[in-house]
Design an enzyme around this catalytic site. Structure first.
Site, PDB file in Angstrom:
ATOM      1  N   ASP A   1       2.275  14.052  14.225  1.00 41.30           N
ATOM      2  CA  ASP A   1       2.373  14.035  12.754  1.00 41.30           C
ATOM      3  C   ASP A   1       0.987  14.116  12.124  1.00 41.30           C
ATOM      4  OD1 ASP A   1       3.668  14.041  10.349  1.00 41.30           O
ATOM      5  OD2 ASP A   1       3.837  11.865  10.214  1.00 41.30           O
TER       6      ASP A   1
ATOM      7  N   LYS B   1       1.926  -3.144   9.045  1.00 43.83           N
ATOM      8  CA  LYS B   1       3.041  -2.208   8.996  1.00 43.83           C
ATOM      9  C   LYS B   1       4.278  -2.901   9.530  1.00 43.83           C
ATOM     10  CE  LYS B   1       4.628   2.275  10.679  1.00 43.83           C
ATOM     11  NZ  LYS B   1       4.301   3.473  11.470  1.00 43.83           N
TER      12      LYS B   1
ATOM     13  N   GLY C   1       7.974   4.025   2.743  1.00 38.91           N
ATOM     14  CA  GLY C   1       8.680   5.258   3.067  1.00 38.91           C
ATOM     15  C   GLY C   1       8.810   5.418   4.555  1.00 38.91           C
ATOM     16  N   GLY C   2       9.586   6.442   4.954  1.00 44.53           N
ATOM     17  CA  GLY C   2       9.757   6.687   6.379  1.00 44.53           C
ATOM     18  C   GLY C   2      10.521   5.555   7.029  1.00 44.53           C
ATOM     19  N   MET C   3       9.925   4.968   8.067  1.00 44.93           N
ATOM     20  CA  MET C   3      10.589   3.902   8.817  1.00 44.93           C
ATOM     21  C   MET C   3      10.201   2.507   8.340  1.00 44.93           C
ATOM     22  SD  MET C   3      12.712   5.108  10.981  1.00 44.93           S
ATOM     23  CE  MET C   3      12.945   3.660  12.006  1.00 44.93           C
ATOM     24  N   GLY C   4       9.239   2.336   7.432  1.00 45.36           N
ATOM     25  CA  GLY C   4       8.836   0.991   7.060  1.00 45.36           C
ATOM     26  C   GLY C   4       7.930   0.965   5.856  1.00 45.36           C
TER      27      GLY C   4
ATOM     28  N   LEU D   1       0.821  -1.215   0.000  1.00 42.66           N
ATOM     29  CA  LEU D   1       0.000   0.000   0.000  1.00 42.66           C
ATOM     30  C   LEU D   1       0.852   1.260   0.000  1.00 42.66           C
ATOM     31  CD1 LEU D   1      -2.804  -0.970   2.562  1.00 42.66           C
ATOM     32  CD2 LEU D   1      -3.052  -0.691   0.092  1.00 42.66           C
TER      33      LEU D   1
END
Length: 742
Positions: A142, A48, A29-32, A26
């Site tokens: 966030d 996730k 990016g970011g941390m996972g 889906l």
């Protein structure tokens, strides 16, 4: 068909995670990465996991475990709930509810902006989600359009585990995140619930205008600087949304409303209208069409239909056929593009880290300069105070020296007057003694003269024989006549008067000798008659007896006035002098500040004025007027914070000080706040005191001192969420103090 985009699994993606079979990717990016999965008898879930590149570090694993623990604490219809998790797996993962709905960012991009009523509806739903998170002790950190999904039954906030699992710092910010970050987060400071409110305000601004609340030109560093300075650009915001969005974007966190206040405001605005949670009433048709497409897609996936982007799932025969010839390798393959994106993100984060370090260095330099400036100002103030004290001591010494010199001069003049009076009294006493001595000498001389004079001879009677010339008897009689004549001549001459008459000085004082006639022993003689001689032979013996009696009689002296010493001059009463308290009152001038205040029991906190610098923290009273006129207290200002202090000194001078309160944030005072609010603002009270001067009072703390707003201006005291406050108009209505419970 419009809907969520799902990418096929790549070679580095796992096939399963725990009991869940992965259907596609889906997001990444970011941390996972986030996968769409099915399994465990729970329908579709979003799984996730951390990035599957290389070995997962212990630090990342601990952060992910904290994220899971925080997410599991929230069970709300306004967030995505956690179904299952395994932070200790080779690839740590967490399964949450899959919400088949588009994010706000995609809705704005594809369908345009919203009307004011729809923005308020989304604000209320998102505020409800934040209330749930904050009550659980979670700060999202966030909140942005990408993290708010919008099904028709209301918004859902996702990805809130990042709040503590991976602290959002400058190195985690991207261009899409910076525009919705609070100023304190952009400066690397601690985030609070007020930070989420600021991000919510920026998200709502995007829904109403189609852009973030900042001027964007594609430069990440410039945008970060604008966010840090809160350099807003609110052009195009509808007027009906100003009261909803503008308070959320306040620079100071304490001035922003709480999420519960936004929710309560929306409910008040909808009072009396039909209530519904469906977005069909609030959202425009284009928005509801896209939301329905996402929902239909989710139902298809949940029913087991194909998730292949081509539209059909491969059959078993297709899977056993020989694989088709792979397409030629593209120069810019998806993996390469992903690596390029990661490299670009790393460069941006490095630039942001460098900017943050530079800003921290600049901040440290500013703080050092401000500290040096403060120390310099404090040193100058101390020198100024020392000079003022020295000058005051010098003036006091000069006044004391002048008073001492005046007292010595007065003493010398008084001693000189007393000496002159004593000398004059001595001279008068000496003159009186001389006059008395002269009078006594004159009386002694007169007495001797009377004693030396013989009695007059008795003439012979008839028939007595006449004396013969040349006979002894005749010679004796002639001698006596000569003696008598000599005595009379001596008395008439008065040689003693000529010898001592100078001491009389012609004075009319009693006892002074003025003429020889006063010593005449013949009271029956006429003025100018010659003394009696023997030619008067017819005188009888009676007359002779009378003359003899008169001659022997003591003369009556003139009354003599006793010399009297001058009355002693009364000793002058010493002039009263001022004591230490009188000097302290006399040293106060208009414009001074004092370390004294009302102690709550209608007394001043000190027995005498204590002058301090008006900039000192213990300056509680300002002297507006000083008067030595009796009854001057009636001319002092009256009202909240005004009072007067009067004293009658030992020198008889009444000194009156007209005082007004000096207000500073953090000071406390007692007040009655139940029922009619009232307080004596000249009272200063300890903020930590366990008792108050009067029953029914409470201890209030001054939170701010402000200039009074103009007439008709809408203004209120700044306060935190749910904080109760009170305010008073002071300085004759020119200023306002705000206070809250201590």
């Amino acid at each position: 068909m419009a809907g969520a985009r799902i990418d096929a699994l790549g070679g580095d993606d796992p096939v399963t995670l725990g009991p869940y079979r992965l259907l596609g990717r889906l997001a990444s990016g970011g941390m996972g990465r986030i996968y769409l999965a099915r399994g465990g008898g729970r329908g579709l879930v979003a799984v996730k996991t951390l990035l599957a590149e290389g070995r997962v570090g212990e630090t990342d694993r601990r952060r992910f475990a904290r994220e899971v623990a925080l997410a599991q604490r929230v069970d709300s219809a306004f967030t995505a709930r956690v179904r299952d998790a395994d932070p200790d797996a080779r690839w740590p993962w967490m399964a949450i509810d899959y919400i088949a709905a588009p994010p706000l960012s995609e809705l704005v991009r594809c369908c345009g902006v919203l009307p004011a009523s729809a923005v308020r509806w989304i604000a209320a739903g998102t505020a409800q989600a934040l209330v749930t998170l904050h009550e659980a002790g979670i700060v999202h950190r966030d909140v942005k359009p990408q993290n708010v999904l919008l099904p028709l039954d209301g918004p859902r906030v996702i990805d809130f585990g990042i709040s503590h699992a991976s602290d959002l710092t400058l190195t985690n910010l991207t261009l899409g995140t910076i525009a919705f970050t609070s100023p304190e987060q952009a400066r690397g400071e601690e985030s609070t619930a007020a930070s989420d409110v600021y991000s919510l305000g920026a998200t709502l601004f995007l829904l109403a205008t189609g852009r973030p609340p900042y001027r964007t030109d594609g430069d990440t560093l410039r945008l970060l600087a604008r966010v840090q300075r809160c350099q807003l650009d609110l052009a195009g915001l509808p007027k009906e949304l100003v009261q909803t969005i503008r308070p959320c974007l306040a620079v100071q966190p304490r001035h922003r409303p709480a999420p519960a206040e936004l929710l309560a405001r929306f409910r008040r605005q909808q009072a009396g209208l039909p209530t519904t949670t469906s977005g069909t009433r609030w959202l425009p048709p284009r928005w509801t069409g896209l939301i329905d497409a996402y929902a239909a897609q989710g139902r298809e996936w949940a029913g087991g239909r194909s998730t292949d982007p081509a539209g059909a799932a491969p059959t078993l025969v297709q899977r056993t056929r020989p694989a088709a010839q792979p397409p030629p390798t593209l120069v810019h393959s998806p993996e390469r593009r992903a690596r390029a994106a990661r490299d670009r993100t790393r460069r941006e984060m490095a630039a942001l880290a460098e900017l943050a370090a530079r800003q921290r260095a600049e901040q440290a330099e500013r703080e050092e300069a401000e500290r040096e400036q403060a120390e310099l100002l404090a040193q100058r103030q101390a020198e100024r105070d020392e000079r003022e004290r020295a000058e005051a001591a010098r003036r006091e010494a000069e006044r004391a020296e002048r008073a001492r010199a005046a007292q010595e001069r007065a003493d010398r003049e008084r001693a000189e007057r007393e000496r002159v009076e004593r000398e004059r009294a001595e001279r008068e006493r000496a003159a009186a003694l001389r006059r008395a001595e002269q009078e006594r000498a004159a009386r002694r001389q007169a007495a001797r003269a009377r004693t030396a004079s013989p009695a007059s001879p008795v003439p012979p009677g008839p028939g007595a024989p006449s004396p013969r010339t040349g006979s002894p008897a005749a010679a004796s009689a002639l001698g006596w006549l000569l003696v008598v004549a000599a005595v009379i001549a001596l008395v008439a001459w008065q040689p003693w008067e000529k010898a001592g008459g100078g001491s009389a000085s012609g004075s009319a004082a009693s006892g002074s000798v003025t003429s020889g006639s006063d010593l005449d022993t013949h009271g029956d003689d006429k003025a100018g008659a010659a003394p009696d001689t023997d030619t008067d032979t017819d005188s009888d013996s009676d007359n002779s007896d009378a003359d003899t009696d008169t001659a022997t009689e003591e003369p009556t002296p003139t009354p003599t006035r006793r010399p009297t010493s001058p009355a002693p001059k009364p000793t002058p009463k010493p002039k009263p002098t001022m004591d230490a308290t009188d000097r302290a009152f006399a040293a106060v001038h208009a414009g001074d500040c004092l370390n004294v205040y009302n102690d709550g029991y209608d007394n001043m906190s000190a027995s005498r004025p204590i002058r301090v610098s008006c900039g000192a923290s213990n300056a509680y009273m300002h002297v507006s007027r000083v008067s030595t006129r009796s009854g001057a207290s009636s001319s002092c200002d009256t009202g909240a914070g005004f009072t007067w202090w009067s004293r009658t000194g030992d020198d008889g001078v009444v000194r009156t000080l007209c005082l007004d309160r000096v207000y500073r944030a953090g000071q406390c005072f007692p007040a009655k706040v139940n029922g009619a609010t009232n307080a004596d603002l000249t009272v200063v009270w300890s903020c930590d005191a366990s008792k108050v001067p009067k029953a029914g009072q409470s201890i209030l703390r001054i939170t701010g001192f402000y200039r009074a707003p103009k007439a008709g201006q809408n203004w209120t005291c700044p306060s935190g969420p749910g904080e109760r406050f009170w305010y008073w108009q002071v300085n004759q209505g020119r200023s306002i103090i705000c206070a809250s419970a201590a």
